[in-house]
Design a protein around this motif. Structure first.
Motif, PDB file in Angstrom:
ATOM      1  N   GLU A 106      36.474  15.584  -9.433  1.00  0.00           N
ATOM      2  CA  GLU A 106      37.435  14.547  -9.797  1.00  0.00           C
ATOM      3  C   GLU A 106      37.484  13.455  -8.723  1.00  0.00           C
ATOM      4  O   GLU A 106      37.539  12.264  -9.034  1.00  0.00           O
ATOM      5  N   LYS A 107      37.450  13.845  -7.476  1.00  0.00           N
ATOM      6  CA  LYS A 107      37.476  12.885  -6.374  1.00  0.00           C
ATOM      7  C   LYS A 107      36.262  11.948  -6.432  1.00  0.00           C
ATOM      8  O   LYS A 107      36.383  10.740  -6.255  1.00  0.00           O
ATOM      9  N   LEU A 140      36.673   9.573  -9.575  1.00  0.00           N
ATOM     10  CA  LEU A 140      37.669   8.523  -9.342  1.00  0.00           C
ATOM     11  C   LEU A 140      37.114   7.428  -8.434  1.00  0.00           C
ATOM     12  O   LEU A 140      37.391   6.242  -8.638  1.00  0.00           O
ATOM     13  N   ALA A 141      36.308   7.823  -7.461  1.00  0.00           N
ATOM     14  CA  ALA A 141      35.741   6.846  -6.524  1.00  0.00           C
ATOM     15  C   ALA A 141      34.781   5.876  -7.197  1.00  0.00           C
ATOM     16  O   ALA A 141      34.592   4.755  -6.723  1.00  0.00           O
ATOM     17  N   ARG A 144      37.114   9.152 -14.863  1.00  0.00           N
ATOM     18  CA  ARG A 144      38.104  10.211 -14.752  1.00  0.00           C
ATOM     19  C   ARG A 144      37.593  11.457 -15.446  1.00  0.00           C
ATOM     20  O   ARG A 144      36.805  11.405 -16.374  1.00  0.00           O
ATOM     21  N   ARG A 187      38.338  19.712  -8.278  1.00  0.00           N
ATOM     22  CA  ARG A 187      38.971  18.701  -7.412  1.00  0.00           C
ATOM     23  C   ARG A 187      37.938  17.811  -6.750  1.00  0.00           C
ATOM     24  O   ARG A 187      38.106  16.594  -6.650  1.00  0.00           O
ATOM     25  N   LYS A 188      36.862  18.428  -6.297  1.00  0.00           N
ATOM     26  CA  LYS A 188      35.801  17.666  -5.652  1.00  0.00           C
ATOM     27  C   LYS A 188      35.139  16.732  -6.666  1.00  0.00           C
ATOM     28  O   LYS A 188      34.896  15.554  -6.389  1.00  0.00           O
ATOM     29  N   VAL A 214      34.806   9.567   0.064  1.00  0.00           N
ATOM     30  CA  VAL A 214      35.524  10.741  -0.455  1.00  0.00           C
ATOM     31  C   VAL A 214      35.539  11.916   0.526  1.00  0.00           C
ATOM     32  O   VAL A 214      35.929  13.022   0.175  1.00  0.00           O
ATOM     33  N   SER A 215      35.104  11.680   1.735  1.00  0.00           N
ATOM     34  CA  SER A 215      35.091  12.701   2.798  1.00  0.00           C
ATOM     35  C   SER A 215      34.290  13.940   2.404  1.00  0.00           C
ATOM     36  O   SER A 215      34.764  15.071   2.518  1.00  0.00           O
TER      37      SER A 215
END
Length: 64
Positions: free
Chosen positions: A34-35, A38-39, A43, A31-32, A10-11
């Motif tokens: 959520e990322k 999702l990974a 959700r 956003r972070k 996820v960088s």
């Protein structure tokens, strides 16, 4: 999956992933978060913290 593997996916830094996992990070953006979710196959969602009034339920077409 290790924290390092997830962080790379996820960088993000491994320290950020660790802080989220251990609830030691003071603030993490939606956003972070959520990322990250999702990974790992989840959700982010939100729901009201109170039941809607009858009028609100009718407007939203919510039925019990």
């Amino acid at each position: 999956m290790t924290q390092a593997e997830l962080a790379a996916l996820v960088s993000m830094s491994r320290a950020t992933v660790s802080g989220v996992e251990n609830n030691t990070i003071i603030e993490v953006g939606a956003r972070k978060l959520e990322k990250l979710l999702l990974a790992v196959g989840l959700r982010l969602s939100a729901e009201p913290n109170r039941r809607p009034t009858t009028a609100e339920a009718v407007r939203m077409r919510v039925h019990d």
